[in-house]
Design an enzyme around this catalytic site. Structure first.
Site, PDB file in Angstrom:
ATOM      1  CB  SER A   7      59.618  74.098  31.295  1.00 54.47           C
ATOM      2  OG  SER A   7      59.923  72.726  31.454  1.00 54.47           O
ATOM      3  CG  HIS A  13      68.038  65.621  25.900  1.00 59.26           C
ATOM      4  ND1 HIS A  13      67.842  64.605  26.812  1.00 59.26           N
ATOM      5  CD2 HIS A  13      66.801  66.147  25.661  1.00 59.26           C
ATOM      6  CE1 HIS A  13      66.551  64.516  27.103  1.00 59.26           C
ATOM      7  NE2 HIS A  13      65.910  65.437  26.428  1.00 59.26           N
ATOM      8  CG  HIS A  22      63.014  68.975  34.317  1.00 56.05           C
ATOM      9  ND1 HIS A  22      62.550  68.964  35.620  1.00 56.05           N
ATOM     10  CD2 HIS A  22      62.042  69.581  33.587  1.00 56.05           C
ATOM     11  CE1 HIS A  22      61.366  69.530  35.679  1.00 56.05           C
ATOM     12  NE2 HIS A  22      61.034  69.924  34.465  1.00 56.05           N
ATOM     13  NE  ARG A  74      54.399  73.522  38.188  1.00 53.45           N
ATOM     14  CZ  ARG A  74      55.378  72.795  38.714  1.00 53.45           C
ATOM     15  NH1 ARG A  74      56.622  72.952  38.292  1.00 53.45           N
ATOM     16  NH2 ARG A  74      55.129  71.899  39.648  1.00 53.45           N
TER      17      ARG A  74
END
Length: 306
Positions: free
Chosen positions: A96, A100, A110, A114
């Site tokens: 993950s 920024h 983002h 998974r």
């Protein structure tokens, strides 16, 4: 070697390599800054390696985490919609990231991929893949948004003509701040509980999403990171980062699962921006560049068939 072990071994090797590849690419894009690695072990089972780049030339903070964790009983947040798995052991692994940038003209972004297993007596009784990527601009450029969605559409194409539209729709619905009645950004792809295609094809798709992220994001960084900005743009960026915080702490299921399952808080909350501001009753000046953002915070067909 049973099937459950083979699956986690193969997926784990891919995810660790993906973290390495993404970190190397982001370091190259940023310049001299490097990721610091923070390995950690979870008492209940498993661990991970959190990597954070701070105070770079392009990125104010970039976090890229790998985790592989397990537990003896699935938490309530994971079985609310799958009651048949209550009491099962579980294993989850993923990569993950949240980036920024300094420059308000470079979007926050983002990505997550998974894999999840439920086990009884060491045998796999359920599994699924999930993930996606989404883009959160503060001063949007149409060319950037179209590029982002073209990459998403093209990586989905080998898996079926309906996949991009379906997973784009899921992204728009998931990354939606219900209390603000706005999307978090301009969307991308989101999928969860993916197992209908069989393990190998689902794994291939997850690889395509994870590997396609850099193709989607780095050209936008290259195009925008030198755009001049001042205090006004920076203050608006910090204000809009507040919406990012609101989503992650109020609505994000991954954050909830991580905290409920006894995950490492520092790594789970690595997605939060290093600096943010909240302002009561803020409204951008009508007709301003800041007011323009509202037109982008609703689902739409960004490609218009092109």
């Amino acid at each position: 070697m049973n099937q459950a072990h083979t699956h986690t071994q193969d997926v784990g090797a891919f995810l660790r390599g993906l973290q390495d590849r993404i970190c190397a690419a982001l370091e190259a894009a940023d310049g001299d800054a490097r990721f610091d690695e923070d390995p950690w072990v979870r008492a209940e089972g498993g661990g991970g390696r959190s990597r954070v780049l701070k105070q770079g030339q392009v990125f104010e903070q970039a976090g890229v985490g790998f985790s592989e964790v397990s537990g003896a009983r699935m938490p309530a947040s994971a079985t609310a919609h799958r009651p048949e798995l209550a009491g099962a052991a579980w294993r989850a692994m993923g990569v993950s990231l949240v980036l920024h940038p300094w420059n308000p003209y470079v979007p926050t972004t983002h990505m997550n991929v998974r894999y999840f297993q439920a086990l009884r007596d060491g045998e796999e009784v359920a599994w699924w893949f999930g993930g996606g990527f989404d883009l959160t601009p503060f001063y949007p450029f149409d060319d950037d948004v179209r590029h982002w969605h073209r990459v998403a559409r093209d990586l989905c194409a080998p898996f079926g003509p309906e996949v991009y539209a379906e997973h784009k729709r899921h992204c728009d619905a998931y990354f939606f701040l219900k209390h603000r009645e706005e999307t978090r950004g301009v969307g991308g792809l989101f999928y969860d509980d993916l197992n209908a295609w069989g393990f190998e094809r689902c794994f291939d798709y997850t690889r395509a999403v994870g590997q396609g992220f850099l193709d989607a994001y780095l050209p936008i960084v290259q195009a925008r990171h030198d755009t001049p900005y001042g205090e006004r743009e920076r203050e608006f960026q910090l204000y809009r980062r507040g919406r990012y915080v609101e989503f992650n702490l109020v609505w994000d299921r991954g954050t909830l699962f991580g905290l409920q399952s006894g995950g490492r808080s520092e790594s789970i909350l690595m997605s939060l921006p290093p600096r943010v501001r909240f302002e009561y009753g803020y409204h951008p000046e009508p007709g301003s560049a800041e007011a323009r953002l509202a037109d982008y915070l609703r689902p739409r067909d960004w490609l218009d068939g092109g």
